[in-house]
Structure formats: structure tokens, C-alpha cells
Design an enzyme around this catalytic site. Sequence first.
Site, short mmCIF file in Angstrom:
data_model
loop_
_atom_site.label_atom_id
_atom_site.label_comp_id
_atom_site.label_asym_id
_atom_site.label_seq_id
_atom_site.Cartn_x
_atom_site.Cartn_y
_atom_site.Cartn_z
N GLU A 114 44.29 47.03 28.79
CA GLU A 114 43.15 48.16 28.97
C GLU A 114 43.54 49.46 28.81
O GLU A 114 44.92 49.76 29.11
CB GLU A 114 42.77 47.98 30.61
N CYS A 127 44.28 57.07 29.09
CA CYS A 127 45.01 56.32 30.15
C CYS A 127 45.53 54.93 29.65
O CYS A 127 44.98 54.26 29.18
CB CYS A 127 44.18 56.22 31.36
N CYS A 134 51.52 43.21 35.16
CA CYS A 134 52.59 43.74 35.81
C CYS A 134 53.25 42.86 36.98
O CYS A 134 52.72 42.07 37.34
CB CYS A 134 51.85 45.10 36.60
N CYS A 138 52.22 45.23 43.90
CA CYS A 138 51.55 46.39 44.82
C CYS A 138 50.55 45.38 45.33
O CYS A 138 49.50 44.98 44.52
CB CYS A 138 51.21 47.62 44.19
N CYS A 141 46.50 46.27 44.07
CA CYS A 141 46.38 46.64 42.69
C CYS A 141 45.82 45.36 42.02
O CYS A 141 46.60 44.33 42.16
CB CYS A 141 47.65 47.24 41.97
N CYS A 357 42.84 50.19 37.31
CA CYS A 357 43.48 49.49 36.44
C CYS A 357 43.47 47.96 36.87
O CYS A 357 43.44 47.49 37.93
CB CYS A 357 45.04 50.07 36.37
N1 SAH Z 1 52.77 51.34 37.70
C1 SAH Z 1 52.38 52.75 37.52
C2 SAH Z 1 51.35 52.99 36.69
C3 SAH Z 1 49.88 52.31 36.84
S1 SAH Z 1 48.95 52.54 38.15
C4 SAH Z 1 52.38 53.24 39.26
O1 SAH Z 1 52.30 52.30 39.81
O2 SAH Z 1 52.49 54.48 39.23
C5 SAH Z 1 48.44 53.99 38.13
C6 SAH Z 1 47.71 54.38 39.70
O3 SAH Z 1 46.54 53.81 40.06
C7 SAH Z 1 48.86 54.31 40.70
O4 SAH Z 1 49.12 55.39 41.38
C8 SAH Z 1 48.45 53.14 41.53
O5 SAH Z 1 48.89 53.10 42.64
C9 SAH Z 1 46.76 53.40 41.30
N2 SAH Z 1 45.91 52.36 41.89
C10 SAH Z 1 46.17 50.93 41.32
N3 SAH Z 1 45.27 50.28 42.04
C11 SAH Z 1 44.51 51.20 42.74
C12 SAH Z 1 43.18 50.93 43.35
N4 SAH Z 1 42.72 49.59 43.72
N5 SAH Z 1 42.48 51.82 43.81
C13 SAH Z 1 43.23 53.14 43.64
N6 SAH Z 1 44.30 53.40 42.92
C14 SAH Z 1 44.88 52.45 42.43
#
Ligand code: SAH
Length: 380
Positions: A114, A127, A134, A138, A141, A357
Site C-alpha cells: 500500500e 506514505c 511486517c 505490534c 497494527c 497502514c
Molecule cells: N514500522 C514503522 C512504520 C510503519 S507504521 C513504525 O512502526 O514506525 C507508521 C505509524 O502508524 C507508526 O507510528 C505506527 O505505530 C502507526 N500505526 C499503526 N497502526 C495504527 C493504528 N491502527 N492507528 C493509529 N496509528 C497506527
Amino acid sequence: MSATVPAKAALGPFENSRGRDSEVKPNIKDLSREELIDWLDQHKEPSYRSDQIRRWLLQRGVFSFSEMTNLSTALRDTMGREFSISRLPVLLKSRSRDGTEKFLFGLADGYSIETVLIPEGGRLTLCLSTQAGCGLGCTFCATAQMGLRRNLKSSEILDQIIEVQAVMGAGKQLTNLVFMGMGEPLANYEQTLKSLKDMTDARGGLGFSPRRITVSTVGLVPQIRRLMEDTKVNLAVSLHATTDAVRSRLMPINRKYSLAELIECCRALPLQRRKRITFEYILIQGINHEPADASRLSSLLKGIRCKINLIPFNPYHDSPYQPPTPAEVEGFKDLLMRRGFQVNVRQSRGQDVQAACGQLWADFRSERVNPKSSYIEHGV
Ligand code: SAH
């Protein structure tokens, strides 16, 4: 989602431009500037041709060697015999009411990634994804649910920019790039770095100032140090919690690099003048937005030149969490501002098209669309 465009209309141009044996020929965009100079040298061509060729590929976004009209026909033919020029077909494109546009691109081996285009004020930010899926797990996510499919090649990171620029046309230019799409950029360090070199190369590359590029990471400490030595791009760190117990629950990587270690690394980074680290902090109902969290956060970040981006959790299908109320978000922000921090609340963009994401992918999967044959345009 609305109309499905006939498969032929969606795939035609890509089929035509790729050619039959494109899979077996190396993609010329995977050559670094230096590698291309070496290849030219072997073919008795001057090194300045490298930047000419790269301008066609990266700046003009051409998809055939025959379009490179300032090169001899013989050179164009030789390149055509030895190399292919990659494309990323758009499998799905959606536009949100707030103007955010989301692209689902198909990779040659069937995986999809994406890319999100975010217009904001005078800016046009793209972006980017660095991995298909991944592997960091987390718990908040959507991408994490997929697991890691594979690292992207540098050319696949660059192609996201080239394809979106082609869709937009010459009238609109991207102003900013953020590595906040699918995947962890620093877990794919070499290819991320290679793509950054081409993005910031003004001679034949895309010519972005590093100040307009931000790499976001879960906090891989050794790679953060390397990135700061190897590039001048901005750093964003996904923090999301103020104790090891909560952070490990949200982000398993915290068991490898603890909060103390991560913060110590950030504190010691040699930041150029006027530069700040961005700390991202997702606010999740009942997990991390008490006044005590704000207080711990300000102690942790005290003395680090930084700004804090608060992101109310963006729920997705089956997600285990909820965002706090807007009043709770404001309360958390106020506490930090009173301690002197620069704080922004980042509303997730494109919520009506699942722009966080991994969400378009989840959407795509649930629709059971055949990624090889369909193209769906969401209602505007
Ligand atoms: N792996 C990297 C970049 C990808 S995610 C990182 O973790 O920084 C980009 C941002 O979106 C990160 O800060 C991540 O924590 C956030 N993110 C992921 N899922 C989310 C969600 N459901 N709601 C809000 N932010 C989210």
C-alpha cells in the site's frame, strides 16, 4: 466500494509495457548510479550517460528504452536487450472524502503493498511501504496481522513514487515522503538506504531534500544510529508507551530494545541544527493516556530536541482497541504542552477508505478480489 472496472482496462498498459521476458532480465532501476556507470564503461559509453538514463527512469518515469531520445539507438537497443524497466500495477485505488488517496500495488510475485497520498495544506505527502507485511507484531497494527511476506527491493520503494507521480501527471508534484506505510524500514535497511540515495540524488535521482523525507521506526537502536550516520533524513520513533510493561505489550520489539535503551540512543544522536526527532504516540483507550502517562512521557523526553505526534488509535476490522474520547486526547495534549513540548494531534487520514497502514490490504482480502485481474475504484 463501488464499480469494478473490467480486467482488460486495468491490465492493458502494464501487459504492454512489461514485455514477455521482463521477469528474467534485471530491472535497470535496481542498479545504483555507480553500477550503471560501470555498465556504461564496459560498453564504452561515457559516465555522464548514467544521469541521463536515470533522469528518464526516475524523474520522467518512462517505461521503455525507446523513449530515451537523447541516447543513441544502439545504446537504447543494448539496454533493451539486457534490462527491463519495472512497473507496479495498481490493483486498487481509493479516494477518501478528505482527499487522501490510497493505492494497492501488485508486486511481480503476487504480493501487494500500500501507498497513501496525503494532500495537506500546500503539501503533497506520499506514505511509502518498505516491506510486504511486517514481522514486528505490534498488537495495534493491521499490517502486523499479515506477518512478514518479504522485504521490498529499492526499486519497488522507488516505483511507488514513480507510479503515483505518473497517475497525478506533471501538474502536481510530491513535496514530502514518509516511510510510514507497510513494514519496518530499518528492518530492510540496505534497500531502504539504497532507495533514499536515489530519492535525494539531485543529478539523476528524484532530487528530494532529505529535510522533506521522514523515516519512521519501531525503534531498532543500532539501525537508528546507522541511519543518522548514513543520511540526513528526519527520524520518527514510534514510542506509544511510557513503561516497559505497556510498551512490550503493544510492541514486542521492546523486549529486545527497552525504553531506556531507545531513549538513550535518541538522546545521544547528533542532530543537525534545527532538526528535531518526532515521537509518535498512539492514544489507546484504557491503555496509555492517563495523566501519569503524560507525566512519564515528559520525563522520558526531557532535554531531547523533539516534537510529539499524538495519534488517536485508528480502529480497523477486528481490532482489539479503541481510541480515547476527543476530550481525553485534548487533556493529554494539554498536559504535554504545559511541560513545554511541541505537540500535534494527527488525525488518521482517509478513515472512510481504511487508510491506516495495512487496512486496505485487509479490506482487499475480505472482498476476496483476485489481485491479478481486478481493479476497484472507491466512491469519491
Ligand atoms: N514500522 C514503522 C512504520 C510503519 S507504521 C513504525 O512502526 O514506525 C507508521 C505509524 O502508524 C507508526 O507510528 C505506527 O505505530 C502507526 N500505526 C499503526 N497502526 C495504527 C493504528 N491502527 N492507528 C493509529 N496509528 C497506527
